[in-house]
Design a protein around this motif. Structure first.
Motif, PDB file in Angstrom:
ATOM      1  N   SER A 149       0.852  -1.195   0.000  1.00  0.00           N
ATOM      2  CA  SER A 149       0.000   0.000   0.000  1.00  0.00           C
ATOM      3  C   SER A 149       0.884   1.241   0.000  1.00  0.00           C
ATOM      4  O   SER A 149       2.035   1.201   0.437  1.00  0.00           O
ATOM      5  CB  SER A 149      -0.910   0.001   1.230  1.00  0.00           C
ATOM      6  OG  SER A 149      -0.138   0.030   2.425  1.00  0.00           O
ATOM      7  N   GLU A 151       0.920   5.517   0.911  1.00  0.00           N
ATOM      8  CA  GLU A 151       0.308   6.684   1.534  1.00  0.00           C
ATOM      9  C   GLU A 151       1.147   7.910   1.209  1.00  0.00           C
ATOM     10  O   GLU A 151       2.382   7.832   1.165  1.00  0.00           O
ATOM     11  CB  GLU A 151       0.206   6.515   3.052  1.00  0.00           C
ATOM     12  CG  GLU A 151      -0.764   5.412   3.482  1.00  0.00           C
ATOM     13  CD  GLU A 151      -0.841   5.288   4.988  1.00  0.00           C
ATOM     14  OE1 GLU A 151       0.004   5.908   5.675  1.00  0.00           O
ATOM     15  OE2 GLU A 151      -1.728   4.563   5.474  1.00  0.00           O
ATOM     16  N   TYR A 152       0.460   9.047   0.956  1.00  0.00           N
ATOM     17  CA  TYR A 152       1.143  10.292   0.618  1.00  0.00           C
ATOM     18  C   TYR A 152       0.903  11.344   1.700  1.00  0.00           C
ATOM     19  O   TYR A 152      -0.161  11.383   2.325  1.00  0.00           O
ATOM     20  CB  TYR A 152       0.629  10.852  -0.709  1.00  0.00           C
ATOM     21  CG  TYR A 152       0.841   9.964  -1.906  1.00  0.00           C
ATOM     22  CD1 TYR A 152       2.007  10.039  -2.661  1.00  0.00           C
ATOM     23  CD2 TYR A 152      -0.139   9.056  -2.305  1.00  0.00           C
ATOM     24  CE1 TYR A 152       2.197   9.238  -3.780  1.00  0.00           C
ATOM     25  CE2 TYR A 152       0.039   8.250  -3.416  1.00  0.00           C
ATOM     26  CZ  TYR A 152       1.204   8.340  -4.148  1.00  0.00           C
ATOM     27  OH  TYR A 152       1.382   7.541  -5.249  1.00  0.00           O
ATOM     28  N   GLU A 153       1.891  12.213   1.881  1.00  0.00           N
ATOM     29  CA  GLU A 153       1.717  13.385   2.735  1.00  0.00           C
ATOM     30  C   GLU A 153       2.655  14.484   2.262  1.00  0.00           C
ATOM     31  O   GLU A 153       3.639  14.211   1.554  1.00  0.00           O
ATOM     32  CB  GLU A 153       1.976  13.054   4.204  1.00  0.00           C
ATOM     33  CG  GLU A 153       3.386  12.600   4.515  1.00  0.00           C
ATOM     34  CD  GLU A 153       3.573  12.311   6.008  1.00  0.00           C
ATOM     35  OE1 GLU A 153       2.626  12.546   6.768  1.00  0.00           O
ATOM     36  OE2 GLU A 153       4.671  11.872   6.379  1.00  0.00           O
ATOM     37  N   ASP A 163      -3.835  14.104  -1.986  1.00  0.00           N
ATOM     38  CA  ASP A 163      -4.806  13.105  -1.549  1.00  0.00           C
ATOM     39  C   ASP A 163      -4.223  11.703  -1.645  1.00  0.00           C
ATOM     40  O   ASP A 163      -3.057  11.509  -2.009  1.00  0.00           O
ATOM     41  CB  ASP A 163      -6.113  13.224  -2.338  1.00  0.00           C
ATOM     42  CG  ASP A 163      -5.954  12.912  -3.830  1.00  0.00           C
ATOM     43  OD1 ASP A 163      -4.919  12.326  -4.219  1.00  0.00           O
ATOM     44  OD2 ASP A 163      -6.880  13.236  -4.603  1.00  0.00           O
ATOM     45  N   GLY A 164      -5.045  10.718  -1.335  1.00  0.00           N
ATOM     46  CA  GLY A 164      -4.572   9.334  -1.303  1.00  0.00           C
ATOM     47  C   GLY A 164      -4.204   8.766  -2.651  1.00  0.00           C
ATOM     48  O   GLY A 164      -3.528   7.729  -2.724  1.00  0.00           O
ATOM     49  N   THR A 181       4.964   6.730   1.542  1.00  0.00           N
ATOM     50  CA  THR A 181       5.287   5.614   2.424  1.00  0.00           C
ATOM     51  C   THR A 181       4.617   4.354   1.902  1.00  0.00           C
ATOM     52  O   THR A 181       3.390   4.309   1.757  1.00  0.00           O
ATOM     53  CB  THR A 181       4.817   5.884   3.861  1.00  0.00           C
ATOM     54  OG1 THR A 181       5.413   7.102   4.328  1.00  0.00           O
ATOM     55  CG2 THR A 181       5.216   4.739   4.782  1.00  0.00           C
ATOM     56  N   LYS A 188       7.790  -0.715   6.451  1.00  0.00           N
ATOM     57  CA  LYS A 188       7.518   0.558   5.801  1.00  0.00           C
ATOM     58  C   LYS A 188       8.767   1.087   5.098  1.00  0.00           C
ATOM     59  O   LYS A 188       9.873   1.013   5.634  1.00  0.00           O
ATOM     60  CB  LYS A 188       7.025   1.588   6.828  1.00  0.00           C
ATOM     61  CG  LYS A 188       5.668   1.242   7.428  1.00  0.00           C
ATOM     62  CD  LYS A 188       5.180   2.340   8.345  1.00  0.00           C
ATOM     63  CE  LYS A 188       3.844   1.972   8.980  1.00  0.00           C
ATOM     64  NZ  LYS A 188       2.770   1.843   7.976  1.00  0.00           N
TER      65      LYS A 188
END
Length: 331
Positions: A149, A151-153, A163-164, A181, A188
């Protein structure tokens, strides 16, 4: 009487003893069930980091066996397959499902292998115009697609949001850092990507140009974040078609480039046009039977004329014929 009772008691005890001995002999002669055992195909396993291996475990009675690992930071277990997550040692235990006291263990040693370690890669634009959106895509190299999976930030939500799905919205001018990530096999992995949010802009490549009358020139303009529309201040001096301008009269005029997204953002180009007859178009009329522009045509007769404009491409001009006096018809 007492003597007879003693004899009877002795006989009874002898019979009971005989029955007990017979039972013991009979029980000893019956076959005992074999003890169920669990075995692993390998007891000592060495693996390189991020390699996978199928663990073969069997019960002697072919009943179900479950697997477990002692350290989930070293080994990841999925079904019967273990994946080495990092250097270290861990134990794989095979347990009889019907009796958890029956088990077998194997020791797994994981060695380092940096070349096989997954890594995140982010792709996208390094520069984004304020108010625009941009798409960023993160993938985990050396990992099966669909098994991890993402994930963005962003480092500064005042400058941009993400966004995702990795779609970034630029909100203010400034730098911002995207962090992606990836989670794979409980581990991770991170990667950072620098983005600069810049203002919308438009600029001509030249501040001013000089042209001769009836000369054409393609106007080059640099834009960022939006397309631009060109316009001219004096259509008797300049004729504009797309990004090409033609000087049609001597004088000065200004070309203005205006951003489509924000009409307050503009740039100008000053143009000076000098008189010149070199490329000036000239209209010429021809007719097969007429010479020196002297045309004599009998009443009710017809003649076919043609007109051509020099220094002009066919199809880029139109010719309208008219006659004087009005008693002559021309079409």
């Amino acid at each position: 009487m007492k003597k007879g009772f003693k004899v009877f008691t002795t006989i009874a005890l002898v019979c009971m003893l005989a029955l007990s001995v017979g039972c013991l002999v009979a029980c000893h002669d019956e076959p005992q069930p074999e003890k169920v055992t669990v075995t692993l195909a390998e007891k000592e396993i060495t693996m390189s980091e991020w390699s996978s291996k199928d663990i073969v475990a069997r019960a002697s009675d072919a009943s179900a066996v479950t697997l477990s690992v002692s350290d989930t930071t070293v080994l990841y277990l999925s079904g019967t397959v273990i994946t080495a997550l990092k250097p270290g040692t861990a134990t794989v235990t095979a347990t009889l499902k019907s009796d958890e006291t029956v088990k077998e263990t194997a020791t797994v040693t994981v060695t380092a292998d940096a070349a096989s370690k997954p890594a995140v890669r982010i792709t996208g634009e390094n520069i984004v115009a304020v108010g625009d959106t941009a798409m960023y895509s993160a993938t985990l190299l050396r990992a099966p697609a669909g098994e991890y999976s993402i994930e963005y930030e962003v480092s500064n939500t005042t400058v941009a949001d993400i966004d995702g799905d990795g779609i970034l919205t630029a909100k203010a001018i400034g730098p911002v850092r995207i962090t992606a990530t990836a989670t794979y096999r409980t581990v991770k992995f991170e990667e950072e990507f620098e983005v600069e949010v810049k203002p919308l802009s438009v600029a001509f490549k030249e501040e001013s140009i000089s042209m001769n009358e009836w000369e054409s020139k393609r106007i080059e303009v640099d834009t960022f974040g939006s397309a631009a529309t060109l316009s001219v201040s004096d259509t008797t001096v300049l004729y504009l078609s797309g990004n090409t301008v033609t000087a049609i009269g001597a004088g000065t005029a200004t070309i203005t480039a205006t951003l489509d997204k924000d009409e307050t953002i503009t740039d100008t180009l000053d143009v000076t046009v000098s008189p010149s007859d070199t490329n000036k178009p000239v209209l010429a009329i021809t007719e097969d039977e007429v010479q020196d522009n002297n045309w004599l045509i009998a009443v009710d007769d017809k003649a076919e004329f043609a007109a051509a404009l020099s220094h002009a491409a066919p199809g880029e001009y139109n010719v309208v014929f008219a006659s004087e006096p009005a008693s002559s018809d021309i079409a």
